[in-house]
Write a protein that holds these residues in place. Structure first.
Motif, PDB file in Angstrom:
ATOM      1  N   PRO A  21      13.346 -43.286  43.057  1.00  0.00           N
ATOM      2  CA  PRO A  21      14.697 -42.818  42.699  1.00  0.00           C
ATOM      3  C   PRO A  21      14.677 -41.448  42.017  1.00  0.00           C
ATOM      4  CG  PRO A  21      14.315 -45.059  41.936  1.00  0.00           C
ATOM      5  CD  PRO A  21      12.989 -44.525  42.374  1.00  0.00           C
ATOM      6  N   ARG A  22      15.832 -40.821  42.061  1.00  0.00           N
ATOM      7  CA  ARG A  22      16.000 -39.532  41.381  1.00  0.00           C
ATOM      8  C   ARG A  22      17.206 -39.621  40.462  1.00  0.00           C
ATOM      9  NH1 ARG A  22      14.703 -35.956  46.655  1.00  0.00           N
ATOM     10  NH2 ARG A  22      16.059 -37.493  47.597  1.00  0.00           N
ATOM     11  N   GLY A  60      12.562 -45.423  31.993  1.00  0.00           N
ATOM     12  CA  GLY A  60      12.848 -45.539  33.423  1.00  0.00           C
ATOM     13  C   GLY A  60      11.667 -46.140  34.170  1.00  0.00           C
ATOM     14  N   ALA A  61      10.458 -45.722  33.779  1.00  0.00           N
ATOM     15  CA  ALA A  61       9.259 -46.227  34.452  1.00  0.00           C
ATOM     16  C   ALA A  61       9.111 -47.728  34.237  1.00  0.00           C
ATOM     17  CB  ALA A  61       8.020 -45.492  33.930  1.00  0.00           C
ATOM     18  N   PHE A 101      19.506 -46.547  39.156  1.00  0.00           N
ATOM     19  CA  PHE A 101      18.862 -45.393  38.517  1.00  0.00           C
ATOM     20  C   PHE A 101      19.645 -44.086  38.718  1.00  0.00           C
ATOM     21  CE2 PHE A 101      15.584 -48.433  39.738  1.00  0.00           C
ATOM     22  CZ  PHE A 101      14.986 -48.668  38.516  1.00  0.00           C
ATOM     23  N   TYR A 102      20.169 -43.893  39.906  1.00  0.00           N
ATOM     24  CA  TYR A 102      20.788 -42.599  40.244  1.00  0.00           C
ATOM     25  C   TYR A 102      21.947 -42.287  39.299  1.00  0.00           C
ATOM     26  CZ  TYR A 102      22.328 -38.662  43.034  1.00  0.00           C
ATOM     27  OH  TYR A 102      22.645 -37.397  43.445  1.00  0.00           O
ATOM     28  N   GLU A 108      19.364 -41.638  31.134  1.00  0.00           N
ATOM     29  CA  GLU A 108      18.490 -42.276  30.135  1.00  0.00           C
ATOM     30  C   GLU A 108      17.152 -42.718  30.721  1.00  0.00           C
ATOM     31  OE1 GLU A 108      21.306 -43.487  31.318  1.00  0.00           O
ATOM     32  OE2 GLU A 108      21.352 -45.671  31.468  1.00  0.00           O
ATOM     33  N   TYR A 109      17.066 -42.780  32.052  1.00  0.00           N
ATOM     34  CA  TYR A 109      15.818 -43.226  32.687  1.00  0.00           C
ATOM     35  C   TYR A 109      14.938 -42.065  33.165  1.00  0.00           C
ATOM     36  CZ  TYR A 109      18.086 -47.797  32.858  1.00  0.00           C
ATOM     37  OH  TYR A 109      18.706 -48.968  32.521  1.00  0.00           O
ATOM     38  N   PHE A 110      15.429 -40.853  33.001  1.00  0.00           N
ATOM     39  CA  PHE A 110      14.696 -39.719  33.599  1.00  0.00           C
ATOM     40  C   PHE A 110      14.309 -38.668  32.558  1.00  0.00           C
ATOM     41  CE2 PHE A 110      16.905 -41.712  37.053  1.00  0.00           C
ATOM     42  CZ  PHE A 110      16.025 -41.630  38.115  1.00  0.00           C
TER      43      PHE A 110
END
Lengths: 477, 340
Positions: free
Chosen positions: B247-248, B303-304, B286-287, B291-293
């Motif tokens: 994901p990005r 995020g991981a 995720f997109y 907060e996950y990136f």
């Protein structure tokens, strides 16, 4: 073919071996063939430009030699000038001027629809056109007799060690050497090899390493702080110096192995104590070219002060334009001209001030301050040389002078390798400049120490050099 | 001295001097190379340590391969917890799939994993502007691992000559070796966490995305071969490969991804070999969730953690049809010729 490619490392020894195996009368054929091959490795078609320039200047030279009529001689000089500057103008400057005029016209709501010229800039065109132009001007002035041997003249124009990035040789220096019977000499071989190794160190350990840092900052300048840009700018001045002087070192070393003496192009410019001195040490072959063929014909320094100021600024602005078809280079050249002129205009005030604060009582410290100021100013101006556009350059300048933000270093190891390269370089140059007969390693009288020093230098290149085949910056000029 | 010699004597003198210099150089090169080799292989953490482990020691059941996105995006311990297999993250930043294939080739020489997870960026098969420069990280293994030589040789036809030197394979490793040797970081089995959180207001339009150029970019046959090789070799040794696009956070002009020549080939090859292909680029979990990136395309630790859990569960669900038999996962969906 790049000097820092394995291709050249194979090509050059083969040429040297063949060169010394052949009788003198055939050597020019070998060197000419090697030079054309060297050039055609980039783009075969480009050789047509060199051949055109060679034939026109050869003919113009002969014709000028056949007559004493100044008007006729001038006619042939103009032919040479139009041909060489025409090639340069077409391939290097056409799109720049076209774009600039289009912008100017559109500012006044006028349309200028001259299509863009879609050609690649021929490598080294600024160098060989200037070299062959110097021949035509020298013949016109009567300083040099016209060359009758077409092959030798072609070799003079295209001599591979200095063909694409100088030093820009003069016909009075190089042409007579091409006729001389060169004998193999151990001294030439040894000193030539040493200069080549030193050139590789400058290129692979310093210039290409710093290029990684500088490019990452300058290509994304809007994201970086003033302090980061300042560091990148200082690094760039070392990068460009090492990149270009490395090419000159390898060129001079390669030529010396074959017995040819090319002119010195850089003499430790970062240890200069003033702006005029920097330009006596930096790109000497180009600076003297402009002095002999532009500055002196304009009157040189034997004119009024205001005219002299004008001359200096014009010459440096043209020199900036020579470096690249972009306003950044023109501004860079013009500011250098202004700095150089200021150096003379304010010499009296400077001396008065030095005396006032009694700095002249401490000559060594005074010299150190002068070197530091000259280096800082020279380096800061390099931001115009490196910036991708004029607007980028002004943004960078603003940030650098305000020094906002904190230092960003993407990779500490990269920075440390860069600093190591700069430190090593400056140590050697300071030693050469101020302690020539002391602490000798590379020129120690004991052979084993010399060998160990150069072997160690090669190891440094292997251990921390950058081997991604980076281009030499000055190829684009 | 030589100036007074005749030309022939001078040539002999040169030969003598050259031999002397070369001998000194070779001795110094050997000493310097040995020292650098010692420092390199005694690192306690970092990319090179992970690579060294993957090349010479990794015997985990699950291998994670790819570039920086999976390197910072998949936590092996979570895969182990959910799937019950030991795992190792053998990915490395800025690398192409050729690097992953080289590492896998070295691992398969001594160990057969059960699951191979490959992260493929949508444009991962297109020709790269920097060619194969980044494969320089494999240089220290050129002498000891013949199976990776053909990959390293892609760097240039003269690479093998440069590798005569003992120092050159360890080019630019000394500072990193010293740092990782004396100040080792925690080993996460190859995974490297990032703790930064990307700004939610990041200007997507400013992100580099020459998508039009990428759509028509030629494929690199070596990359295609490497990608295919990872799949076929994994299947040959009885491992189950999974191809994943991570994901990005956000991506400008996302719709163009699907037009990439490279993307189509990645998908097709996976389909040809009946390999699960999961494009999670725009997974709504995720997109758009900053907060996950840590940046536009790399997970941070939070995020991981979530992604590793999601992916491991997905794999677990996929393996529901498979039979765990001894050391091999036998996938019933594979053609007979490949499942043996």
């Amino acid at each position: 073919m790049l000097f820092n490619s394995i291709h050249y490392i194979i090509f050059f020894p083969i040429v040297v071996m063949l060169y010394f195996s052949l009788p003198h009368r055939y050597r020019w054929i070998l060197l000419l063939a090697a030079s054309y091959y060297f050039y055609m490795c980039w783009k075969v078609e480009y050789i047509i430009l060199i051949i055109t320039s060679t034939l026109i200047d050869y003919t113009a030279g002969l014709k000028m030699g056949q007559t004493d009529d100044k008007r006729k001689r001038k006619k042939y000089l103009i032919l040479s000038l139009i041909t060489n500057l025409g090639l340069l103008g077409t391939f290097k400057y056409f799109n720049f001027f076209n774009e600039s005029f289009r912008a100017l016209f559109s500012h006044y709501n006028l349309m200028l629809n001259i299509p863009e010229l879609k050609v690649l800039l021929p490598v080294g065109i600024s160098f060989y056109t200037f070299q062959t132009l110097s021949y035509s001007i020298d013949v016109y002035r009567g300083v040099k007799k016209p060359e009758r041997h077409l092959g030798m003249f072609a070799l003079y124009v295209s001599f591979f060690p200095q063909l694409v990035a100088g030093p820009i040789e003069r016909s009075t220096r190089l042409l007579p050497q091409l006729f001389e019977k060169k004998k193999y000499s151990y001294e030439n071989f040894s000193s030539g090899m040493k200069q080549i190794i030193w050139g590789y160190f400058k290129k692979l350990v310093v210039a290409d390493r710093l290029a990684i840092i500088v490019n990452s900052v300058y290509n994304n300048q809007s994201e970086h702080s003033g302090i980061t840009l300042l560091l990148a700018t200082l690094f760039f001045s070392f990068q460009v110096y090492c990149d270009f002087s490395a090419y000159s070192d390898i060129a001079i070393g390669s030529a010396r192995i074959m017995g040819y003496d090319l002119m010195e192009n850089f003499r430790r410019p970062f240890l200069a104590k003033s702006f005029p001195e920097v330009w006596r040490r930096w790109h000497i072959s180009l600076t003297t070219w402009f002095k002999d063929y532009v500055y002196i014909p304009m009157g040189g320094s034997r004119v009024s002060q205001s005219r002299w100021l004008f001359n200096v600024i014009v010459v440096f602005t043209i020199s900036g334009l020579w470096h690249g078809a972009n306003w950044t280079f023109i501004i860079w050249g013009a500011i250098h001209g202004i700095c150089l002129a200021s150096s003379r205009v304010f010499a009296g005030i400077r001396q008065w001030f030095v005396h006032l604060i009694r700095l002249d009582r401490f000559p060594r410290f005074h010299n150190f301050i002068r070197i530091l100021i000259t280096f800082t100013l020279f380096s800061l101006l390099a931001m115009f040389f490196r910036a991708n556009s004029l607007s980028d350059a002004f943004q960078i300048a603003e940030k650098v002078f305000l020094l906002k933000g904190s230092l960003y270093v993407a990779q500490t190891t990269m920075l440390l390798y860069g600093l190591f390269g700069i430190g090593f370089l400056m140590m050697v140059e300071i030693k050469q400049e101020f302690f020539d007969n002391k602490f000798s390693l590379f020129d120690n009288r004991i052979p084993i120490i010399r060998h160990l020093s150069y072997a160690f230098l090669v190891l440094i290149i292997l251990a921390v050099g950058v081997f991604d085949g980076g281009q030499f910056i000055y190829f684009q000029f | 001295m030589a100036g007074s010699l005749s030309t022939s004597n001078s040539k002999i003198y040169l030969a003598y001097k050259l031999v002397l210099f070369i001998v000194i150089l070779l001795v110094l090169d050997f000493i310097g190379g040995s020292l650098l080799k010692y420092l390199y292989f005694s690192q306690q953490s970092g990319d090179d340590y992970s690579l060294n482990y993957a090349m010479d020691k990794a015997n985990e059941d699950i291998l994670l391969l790819g570039d920086s996105r999976i390197h910072h995006g998949c936590i092996p311990e979570i895969f182990t917890d959910i799937l019950g297999y030991s795992s190792y993250n053998a990915a490395r930043g800025a690398q192409s799939i050729i690097f992953s294939y080289a590492v896998l080739s070295a691992i398969l020489k001594r160990h057969n994993p059960k699951i191979v997870i490959v992260d493929m960026p949508p444009n991962g098969l297109a020709k790269r502007s920097n060619g194969y420069d980044k494969l320089s990280c494999l240089l220290p293994y050129y002498r000891s691992h013949p199976e990776i030589r053909r990959f390293v040789d892609l760097r240039g036809s003269f690479e093998k000559f440069k590798l005569i030197s003992r120092v050159y394979p360890f080019n630019s490793t000394i500072l990193k070796s010293l740092k990782e040797r004396h100040k080792p970081k925690k080993d996460w089995k190859g995974y490297v966490p990032r703790h930064k959180v990307v700004r939610p207001d990041i200007d997507v339009a400013n992100q580099p995305a020459d998508m039009e150029g990428k759509i028509i970019a030629d494929l690199d046959p070596n990359l295609v071969e490497a990608y295919t090789g990872i799949i076929t070799k994994s299947i040959e040794v009885g491992a189950k490969p999974f191809v994943v696009i991570l994901p990005r956070y956000k991506y400008p002009r996302a719709e163009l991804d699907y037009k990439l020549k490279s993307y189509k080939v990645i998908k097709k090859i996976a389909a040809d070999y009946n390999v699960p292909f999961w494009d999670m680029s725009f997974d709504t979990l995720f997109y758009g969730h900053n907060e996950y990136f840590s940046d536009m395309s790399h997970f941070n630790h939070k995020g991981a953690q979530l992604f590793s859990k999601v992916l491991a569960e997905k794999i677990k669900a996929e393996l529901g049809d498979s039979i765990v038999s001894g050391n091999t996962i036998v996938d019933k969906s594979l053609p007979d010729s490949l499942s043996q």
